[in-house]
Design an enzyme around this catalytic site. Structure first.
Site, PDB file in Angstrom:
ATOM      1  N   SER A   1      49.025  41.565  58.956  1.00  0.00           N
ATOM      2  CA  SER A   1      47.558  41.536  58.925  1.00  0.00           C
ATOM      3  C   SER A   1      46.992  42.472  57.868  1.00  0.00           C
ATOM      4  O   SER A   1      45.827  42.369  57.506  1.00  0.00           O
ATOM      5  CB  SER A   1      47.001  41.911  60.288  1.00  0.00           C
ATOM      6  OG  SER A   1      47.441  40.985  61.258  1.00  0.00           O
TER       7      SER A   1
ATOM      8  N   GLY B   1      46.831  37.757  61.963  1.00  0.00           N
ATOM      9  CA  GLY B   1      47.051  37.452  60.552  1.00  0.00           C
ATOM     10  C   GLY B   1      45.961  38.025  59.689  1.00  0.00           C
ATOM     11  O   GLY B   1      44.931  38.486  60.191  1.00  0.00           O
TER      12      GLY B   1
ATOM     13  N   GLY C   1      43.170  38.196  56.287  1.00  0.00           N
ATOM     14  CA  GLY C   1      42.176  37.378  55.601  1.00  0.00           C
ATOM     15  C   GLY C   1      40.967  36.992  56.437  1.00  0.00           C
ATOM     16  O   GLY C   1      40.770  37.450  57.550  1.00  0.00           O
TER      17      GLY C   1
ATOM     18  N   CYS D   1      44.049  38.373  68.062  1.00  0.00           N
ATOM     19  CA  CYS D   1      43.544  38.848  66.782  1.00  0.00           C
ATOM     20  C   CYS D   1      43.001  37.707  65.928  1.00  0.00           C
ATOM     21  O   CYS D   1      42.030  37.069  66.303  1.00  0.00           O
ATOM     22  CB  CYS D   1      44.661  39.608  66.061  1.00  0.00           C
ATOM     23  SG  CYS D   1      44.003  40.616  64.713  1.00  0.00           S
TER      24      CYS D   1
ATOM     25  N   HIS E   1      45.756  43.502  70.222  1.00  0.00           N
ATOM     26  CA  HIS E   1      47.187  43.241  70.151  1.00  0.00           C
ATOM     27  C   HIS E   1      47.930  43.576  71.435  1.00  0.00           C
ATOM     28  O   HIS E   1      48.399  44.702  71.591  1.00  0.00           O
ATOM     29  CB  HIS E   1      47.803  44.018  68.987  1.00  0.00           C
ATOM     30  CG  HIS E   1      47.422  43.491  67.647  1.00  0.00           C
ATOM     31  ND1 HIS E   1      48.241  42.681  66.905  1.00  0.00           N
ATOM     32  CD2 HIS E   1      46.281  43.641  66.934  1.00  0.00           C
ATOM     33  CE1 HIS E   1      47.633  42.363  65.777  1.00  0.00           C
ATOM     34  NE2 HIS E   1      46.435  42.933  65.768  1.00  0.00           N
TER      35      HIS E   1
ATOM     36  N   GLU F   1      50.764  42.845  72.156  1.00  0.00           N
ATOM     37  CA  GLU F   1      52.161  43.177  71.833  1.00  0.00           C
ATOM     38  C   GLU F   1      52.254  44.611  71.301  1.00  0.00           C
ATOM     39  O   GLU F   1      53.354  45.119  71.056  1.00  0.00           O
ATOM     40  CB  GLU F   1      52.718  42.184  70.810  1.00  0.00           C
ATOM     41  CG  GLU F   1      52.427  42.489  69.350  1.00  0.00           C
ATOM     42  CD  GLU F   1      50.985  42.182  68.927  1.00  0.00           C
ATOM     43  OE1 GLU F   1      50.139  41.915  69.783  1.00  0.00           O
ATOM     44  OE2 GLU F   1      50.717  42.242  67.706  1.00  0.00           O
TER      45      GLU F   1
END
Ligand SMILES: Nc1ncnc2c1ncn2[C@@H]1O[C@H](COP(=O)(O)OP(=O)(O)O)[C@@H](O)[C@H]1O
Ligand SMILES: Nc1ncnc2c1ncn2[C@@H]1O[C@H](COP(=O)(O)OP(=O)(O)O)[C@@H](O)[C@H]1O
Ligand SMILES: [Mg+2]
Ligand SMILES: [Mg+2]
Lengths: 1117, 410
Positions: free
Chosen positions: B54, B235, B237, B263, B353, B355
């Site tokens: 990211s 990710g 952008g 996200c 997140h 994770e």
């Protein structure tokens, strides 16, 4: 959700006197709690026996009880409040340290809480027990599948031995329910085992010790967590101990945040911590969990938890800006973390985890020099008496600041010559044994050529920290070698936290002042950053600053402009130490309160606090308008002054309230053009310099003990012969009676000169006539240049010769006549004017054969200022602050800050009697052989704290003071009496009275003869060296309830009775070492037997006191 | 113990598009790098941060003053390489110290050609980015050094993050499968928009076999793997550019295949549900960020890394092509959207997140919720909105109790 509405009246329990392991951090947390609860509109009652605390100021609670923190007295308080129509609904005991927690448990077990329908909030009994009982706790940890060191709980020596065989030596021994590691230790041999285990069993209130697998040398960490009743949990702060396992966290140099863990390891620790917290079931509030991590495998074990706000919580609060105690109080009454806003940002909620963009270092302050013979090795028992914290943008910067905050003879690396003949080997082997100032040894080892690896191995300190110090050693080489200090090099040095004084030490071509001048010329100055809990992610509202050096010459500083109100900079008192503790912080905080709300100038002053002690109320970010968490050295203070001048107008700097630390800076500050308000530096010098002060006294015609200044033994002997023995000798430059001794003959004098001080023309020795059997009197007074206002006159219980800080005293005086008091008043006035005091003055007198001798005058707030303020209902420090900025005593009388008529020197006969008693730390120290250190009192101060007992008459007040300091005086049983010849006559009446009260009197032969001849039945016991069944055996067998033992004759025999006193200390039996003390004790015992001891809130006492006509005006007394 | 290697490299400059010039020493690789300057406030986890896709095309400013203390190991990478465009720190460690460390961070940065700068007053820089927002920037050292004016021109010439389509640059070329670590219960297709290693790891621990597919896959390629659920990863952008992912997601939703996004994935689901996304001033990048679950008021401390957000209000209910949905989570710091839940379609997502890596594990329960969703959905193969809905509505997730019951539903 919000606040519970079934709670209307909260009783808060404080932590009592300052003792090792429990210092002013609990005043800080308690004060925050009281503030919060009252803001919530709840009635707050408070019990705390420590008068030097801010929390016991009448304005912080609705009913403040300065009473012993014992189940008996707290029950009296609960009863009194109910009788007054304010039944207590909740008890908050998680903010008063171990003392409050233990008291709460006792109250529960005695059914008091149930009887009065009081709910324990914060943590319930089960949770407290799961957290505190080391065995239960271990089960909890295992139940969340985490690890603990293997161990066994033992209640007898037999069990201890078995356990040790099982686990294999070394093992750690830890008594249950003690604080600060009291009675715990590491047993390497079976001898250690026996010794530590028996002491430990004695120390434990539940007669239980834990024998535990040693994880010596592992990395030690702490997490500070908070939980709300909705089970939201946050980790406020992680703390890493630089000293590995084996050194008590309180004695370790620690850093925040943890610096040598990867995220995986840190998160694992966090998970375990949270799981343990939930399992223990601390329903709301703060808690502290300690971990050990194996340096090579990462194996993590849980060491312990404190289900309450702790010393580390205070540290964590100051380190992060997250006010743990304040929030714990809110959580306790029902709020959840997301409902509380973060003061610092003012917009984001408290349900987050602070993140730091700086490094915090805490360094402990020790006082071994006060306890000759005490083992200086650092172990699992906490021995430090205070600490300083520093913030910097890097570890070296913070470390440098922390080391120079210590205010010891050495102020950071290189500021003192290396000890003779140190070698790499001597230093490396020294590192193997933890000791005070270990990081200095690390630096020397590296400088002498040891590698980072060798040094890390020898000390068990993580290589990362060792390497940071290695970086400083490398920098030092550059600094020494550089032909001249250019801007880049100087900047790098400052960025590494090196002080101008350190630079001067390594550059023999430049003095400190020259370095400073050069630095300013080159524009190398610190910037001030802000502690904002969020690494600048959000704007901060609170001006809580610390200095830092950045590489960029244009680096931004975050000090806000403020030009409306004049600023007053208050210099605090630095780390707690024996002789300078919380009492001085109290005065500084009062100055901040008084000046903020001062009617002149309109809008008051902008108050700026400078201090480096994380335990204190003064370093709470909302005590003063601005807080600079900085060392109190000349350099650091001057930079703060500079920053404040740059952002507004500085009306002046207050040096008079923080004790000797800021007072010592007065002259240099003035010389640097800083306006010191209050007593001018020249006047301070008049009082501090023995010669000039002598002149002041002469001019005023006031007697002082004959004295002389000797620069050689010959001179000393000559002076002694002239003024006659006994004499009191001391180095001329002392504090808290450092190095003072009473000398009874020439040979002892010779001994002292060779032993205690290297006597030189630069370091002369003062020789005073020692006034024996003199009554010591302490006076605190205010002077505005015109009028002198006596705050109070204190009559000491012990005779002169026992440091004023260690002797009990009573106010108003109970044994002084009208004329004596008149003389005290006149003399104090003369001294105040003679010296030129503007603000507070403390004078110590000795009254002998109707002559009032002046011992010394301190032109500053004294240790007794808070005690006097509370005993007389007059806030002396507040008044002093106002006077320093120009207010007159008349004006303050008119405002009502001071009494309209008369003063504390002529309290009406009906005024309550207040007794101050000192609390001594002897039980914390052992000789290397494991013997106790002597508990004898002398002219050198040894106490760490004090308590106050206040009641209608002396007997009750004294009894309370004893109960608060040492546990209640006995009302029946056996008294052992053994007194010096000069005391034999004086001892007759107290002994007789005790016999009449039904005590069985034991005495040593000589004393027994006197008593028998006076018709006092008593039985003779052997002295300890006279064979078996001697007094020491009896004491150890717990067959003696009180001891009266005055040191025999002198000189040598002064230490006689050592075994008796130490035995008493370890069994914590009242041990009285002066006849005066004995007489007082008898009165106390009588009061206890009469059982007419009641509790009364300070508010009630003060109202009554203020209502009484002043004796002065009414002519009463 | 490796011999201390002084990290004070040659001169380096950091240049911001607003003309700010910051001088320091080069750290890691020497040269030039351009990217969006953002600050990250985590005190631990630089290795996970640097390897988080990211951060593609971003120059990360570390607010923690000491970086590199624990070195670099071969276990904690979150993807196949370091993604950050550049690294700005104050004090790099001279020697790493940790039992798992394999080499110093500085060495790894050079090895992977990551240009960095040290000796920077990262706090002052952070305050600037906070006030003026994340901006284009560049780090220059060695031959790349030049007149400030020239450097600023280079920075201004670089593309902005708004409108940047970066998924293509980070996603895997070939699909790969991460088997379940315990008895397999589900098969999940994870769309790799910049996925971190720890996500399949967390799924695997819960009996999930994860098929990680390139971001460009067509619906057929997803369906042919017969997934019990679809996962949308994090990710880099601007989500506004992720047209394909959004279209794919709408197909998945239409087929009622349980879907979980995190996200970037949260933004994708948001767009699929018709919500807009916008660029935040300076975003959320840290591991201490509170998130409140609107339904229960429960707080989780989360790991976050995003500069864009879904438009919406805490607790807002809205209609979508796939039935009613709700803004289920929000950030109490600024009220931004932190999670979406469809009420009649088995789909939900969070902006943070679960994770972690780096960061707290408070949100791990969301993977259990995803499994639960798949379990319920399988039990009732025929579309059954209500059950999914019920299951999706009830939640008392974060309690100690549930943490212990995790995975015990079956
Ligand atoms: N099993 C052990 N092995 C070695 N050192 C230990 C062990 N347990 C505790 N210590 C050391 O003793 C200190 C005090 O122990 P602790 O359990 O924290 O008691 P306290 O209640 O006094 O804080 C710790 O800070 C740690 O350094
Ligand atoms: N001449 C003296 N005779 C008897 N006792 C004295 C004499 N001088 C000092 N003392 C005792 O020593 C203690 C400490 O001395 P002081 O001058 O007050 O030093 P400090 O600055 O440490 O307070 C006093 O409190 C007093 O009990
Ligand atoms: Mg501890
Ligand atoms: Mg004195």
């Amino acid at each position: 959700m919000g606040r519970r509405n079934d709670i209307s009246h909260v009783l808060v329990i404080g932590s009592g006197p300052i003792v090792i392991g429990q210092a002013c951090e609990f005043d800080y947390s308690g004060t925050q709690a009281c503030r919060v609860l009252r803001e919530e509109g709840l009635r707050v009652s408070l019990v705390n026996s420590n008068p030097a605390t801010i929390m016991t100021d009448p304005e912080f609670a609705d009913a403040t009880y300065i009473e012993p923190i014992t189940p008996e007295f707290v029950e009296k308080v609960i009863a009194a409040e109910r009788a007054a129509g304010f039944p207590v609904t909740a008890l908050l005991a998680t903010l008063g340290g171990q003392t409050a927690l233990n008291t709460a448990v006792a109250l529960h077990e005695r059914g008091v809480l149930e009887r009065y329908g009081v709910e324990l909030i914060g943590a319930d009994i089960e949770a407290i027990q799961r957290g505190e009982d080391r065995l239960k706790f271990k089960d909890v940890v295992r139940s969340v599948s985490a690890e603990v060191p293997r161990s066994a709980v033992c209640s007898s020596l037999e069990q201890v031995r078995e356990a040790a065989d099982e686990l294999g030596l070394p093992v750690v021994i830890r008594p249950s329910y003690t604080m600060g590691g009291l009675g715990s230790g590491m047993a390497h041999s079976s001898a250690d085992l026996e010794r530590l285990a028996s002491a430990g069993l004695a120390e434990s209130p539940v007669h239980q010790v834990l024998i535990e697998e040693s994880v010596l040398g592992w990395k030690e960490y702490e997490l500070e967590l908070m939980r709300d009743h909705r089970d939201n949990v946050v980790v406020v702060c992680s703390i890493e101990n630089i000293d590995p396992m084996g050194v008590h966290t309180g004695d370790s140099v620690t850093v925040a945040p943890a610096l040598t863990l990867t995220d995986r390891e840190y998160q694992h620790m966090r998970d375990v911590g949270i799981a343990v917290l939930r399992e223990v079931g601390v329903d709301t509030g703060g808690c502290n969990i300690q971990f050990a991590v194996h340096p090579h495998t990462g194996r993590l074990v849980v060491i312990e938890m404190n289900p309450r706000v702790s010393r580390s919580s205070a540290l964590a609060s100051k380190a992060t800006g997250f006010p743990i105690a304040k929030i714990a109080a809110k959580l306790a009454i029902g709020y959840t973390l997301d409902e509380i806003t973060n003061d610092i940002t003012g917009e984001t909620p408290a349900c987050f985890e602070p993140t730091l963009d700086y490094v915090v270092v805490k360094v402990p302050r020790f006082a071994f020099e006060k306890f000759p013979g005490a083992d200086r090795t650092l172990t699992t028992t906490m021995k430090s008496v205070g600490e300083a914290m520093a913030l910097g943008r890097s570890f070296p910067e913070a470390l440098g600041k922390a080391l120079r905050s210590m205010e010891t003879s050495v102020a950071g690396f290189w500021t003192k010559p290396d000890p003779p003949d140190v070698t790499v080997h001597s230093e490396l082997s020294a590192l193997a044994v933890p000791h005070d100032g270990r990081l200095y040894t690390v630096e020397r080892a590296l400088r002498l050529g040891a590698t980072v690896a060798q040094t890390a191995k020898a000390s068990g300190i993580d290589p990362w920290f060792v390497d940071q110090i290695a970086g400083l050693v490398e920098l030092r080489t550059e600094l020494v070698a550089a032909p001249e200090l250019d801007e880049p090099l100087l900047r790098r040095a400052k960025r590494a936290g090196i002080s101008d004084r350190q630079l001067a030490a390594v550059r023999d071509d430049l003095a400190e002042s020259e370095i400073t001048a050069l630095r300013h010329r080159l524009g190398v100055r610190p910037v001030y950053k802000t502690v904002d809990t969020c690494a600048a992610e959000f704007a901060a509202r609170t001006p809580y600053h610390y200095s830092a050096y950045e590489s960029d010459p244009q680096a931004e500083t975050e000090v806000a402009e403020q030009r409306e109100r004049p600023k007053v900079i208050i210099l605090g008192s630095g780390p707690n130490r024996i002789g300078q503790g919380i009492e001085f912080d109290y005065s500084c905080v009062h100055a901040a309160m008084a000046l903020r709300s001062s009617p002149t100038p309109p809008g008051g002053y902008e108050t700026v606090m400078v201090n480096c002690n994380p335990e204190t109320v003064s370093t709470d970010y909302d005590t003063a308008d601005r807080l600079y968490f900085e060392p109190l050295t000349f350099e650091d203070v001057m930079e703060v002054v500079h920053a404040e001048q740059a952002s507004g107008t500085v009306a002046g700097v207050i040096v008079q309230l923080g004790g000797q630390t800021p007072l010592g800076l007065a002259q240099r500050l003035a010389d640097a053009g800083v306006r010191v308000v209050g007593t001018p530096p020249a006047a301070i010098h008049l009082a501090e310099d023995r010669g000039s002060f002598g002149a002041v006294l002469e001019r005023a015609g006031l007697p002082a003990p004959a004295y002389g200044t000797a620069t050689s033994f010959a001179e000393a002997r000559k002076i002694a012969d002239e003024i006659g023995y006994p004499v009191l000798v001391r180095p001329s430059y002392v504090l808290g009676g450092r190095g003072m001794e009473i000398v009874y003959d020439e040979q002892t004098l010779a001994g002292y000169i060779t032993r205690a001080t290297e006597i030189t023309p630069e370091h002369p020795v003062l020789v005073d006539r020692f006034l024996d059997d003199a009554i010591e009197i302490d006076v605190d007074a205010l002077c505005d240049g015109t009028e002198v206002y006596l705050g109070g006159i204190m009559e000491h219980i012990e005779e002169a010769g026992i440091h004023s800080g260690d002797s009990a005293c009573v106010l108003p005086p109970i044994g002084l006549g009208e004329s004596d008091l008149a003389t005290v008043r006149a003399s104090t006035g003369a001294i105040a004017h003679g010296v030129g005091v503007r603000g507070l003055l403390n004078v110590q007198y000795a009254l002998k054969n109707d002559v009032l001798y002046v011992l010394e005058a301190n032109p500053r707030a004294s240790r007794t200022a808070p005690f006097v303020s509370k005993a007389t209902a007059v806030p002396l420090a507040k008044a002093a602050a106002r006077i320093m900025l120009g207010a007159s005593i008349a004006q303050l009388r008119a405002e009502g800050l001071l009494l309209p008529h008369g003063d504390g020197g002529d309290l009406p006969a009906s005024a309550p009697v207040a007794v101050k008693e000192a609390v001594l730390p002897f039980h914390r120290f052992r000789t290397p052989e494991g013997q106790g250190v002597d508990s004898l009192l002398g002219p050198e101060m040894k106490s760490t704290g004090e308590v106050m007992g206040i009641d209608a008459a002396f007997g009750q007040a004294f009894a309370k003071s004893q109960a608060a300091a040492y546990g209640s005086l006995p009302t029946s049983g056996r008294v052992f009496v053994s007194v010096a010849n000069r005391d034999k006559r004086a001892m007759v009446f107290p002994a007789k009275r005790l016999a009449d009260l039904g005590f069985e009197v034991l005495a040593t032969r000589g004393t027994a003869n006197t008593l028998r001849r006076n018709g006092i039945p008593c039985s003779v016991v052997r002295k300890h060296f006279e064979g078996p069944d001697n007094i020491v055996d009896l004491i150890n067998a717990g067959q003696v309830d009180m001891i009266i033992n005055t040191p025999y004759g002198n000189p040598g025999p002064r230490v006689d009775g050592y075994e008796i006193r130490t035995a008493a200390v370890f069994r914590s039996i009242p041990c009285i070492t002066t006849v005066q003390g004995a007489a007082a004790a008898v009165q106390g015992i009588e009061a206890l037997i009469r059982n007419d001891i009641t509790v009364r809130s300070l508010q009630a006492l003060h109202a009554a006191l203020r209502a009484l006509p002043a004796a002065g005006s009414s002519g009463a007394q | 113990m490796t011999k201390p290697t002084a990290v004070t490299g040659g001169p380096a400059v950091l240049v911001l598009e607003d003309g700010t010039i910051v001088r320091g020493e080069s750290y890691g690789a020497v040269g030039q790098t351009l990217g969006e300057a953002v600050f990250a406030t985590g005190m631990t986890g630089y290795q996970e941060t640097l390897t988080d896709p990211s951060y593609r095309r971003q120059i990360v400013v570390a607010t923690a003053p000491h970086i590199g203390n624990t070195g670099w190991n071969d276990e904690d990478d979150e993807s196949r390489r370091i993604w950050v465009a550049g690294y700005v720190v104050r004090d790099p460690a001279r020697v790493p110290s940790n039992w798992r460390s394999d080499r110093p961070l500085g060495e790894e940065l050079s090895r992977q050609g990551v240009v960095g700068i040290s000796g920077v007053d990262t706090r002052a820089l952070t305050r600037r980015l906070r006030e003026h927002g994340s901006m284009r920037s560049g780090i220059f050292s060695g031959d790349a050094l030049a007149e400030p004016s020239q450097l600023i021109t280079r920075v201004l010439a670089s593309p902005s993050m708004t409108g940047a389509d970066l998924v293509g640059e980070v996603t895997v070329a070939e699909p790969f499968i991460v088997p379940a670590a315990v008895q397999r219960r589900f098969r999940v297709v994870a769309l790799d928009l910049g996925i971190k290693y720890n996500t399949p790891r967390m799924l695997a621990a819960r009996g999930v076999e994860t098929h990680v597919l390139p971001a460009t896959v067509a619906l057929e390629q997803v369906l042919e793997r017969e997934p019990d659920g679809v996962f949308l990863s994090n990710g880099p952008g601007d989500p506004a550019t992720a047209t394909h992912a959004v279209a794919l997601t709408r197909e998945v939703l239409a087929r009622r295949v349980p879907l979980f996004g995190i996200c970037f994935g949260n933004q994708i689901l948001g767009r699929a549900l018709g919500r807009g996304t916008y660029k935040m001033r300076y975003g959320h990048r840290g591991i201490n960020i509170p998130v409140v679950e609107h339904a229960t008021g429960r707080v989780a401390i989360t790991s976050q890394n995003h500069g864009f957000a879904v438009a919406g209000e805490p607790g807002e209910r809205f209609d979508s092509d796939f039935g009613p949905a709700v803004v289920s989570h929000f950030c109490p710091n600024d009220g931004t959207v932190e999670g979406l839940t469809c009420l009649d379609t088995p789909a939900f997502s969070v902006q943070y997140h679960p994770e972690a890596a780096a960061g707290p594990h408070d949100a791990a329960y969301l993977f259990d919720r995803f499994c639960h969703l798949m379990a319920v959905q399988n039990r009732h193969s025929v579309p059954n909105g209500d059950l999914a809905a019920v299951d999706n509505r009830d939640s008392a997730p974060n309690s100690a109790q549930e943490r212990r019951d995790n995975g015990a539903e079956e």
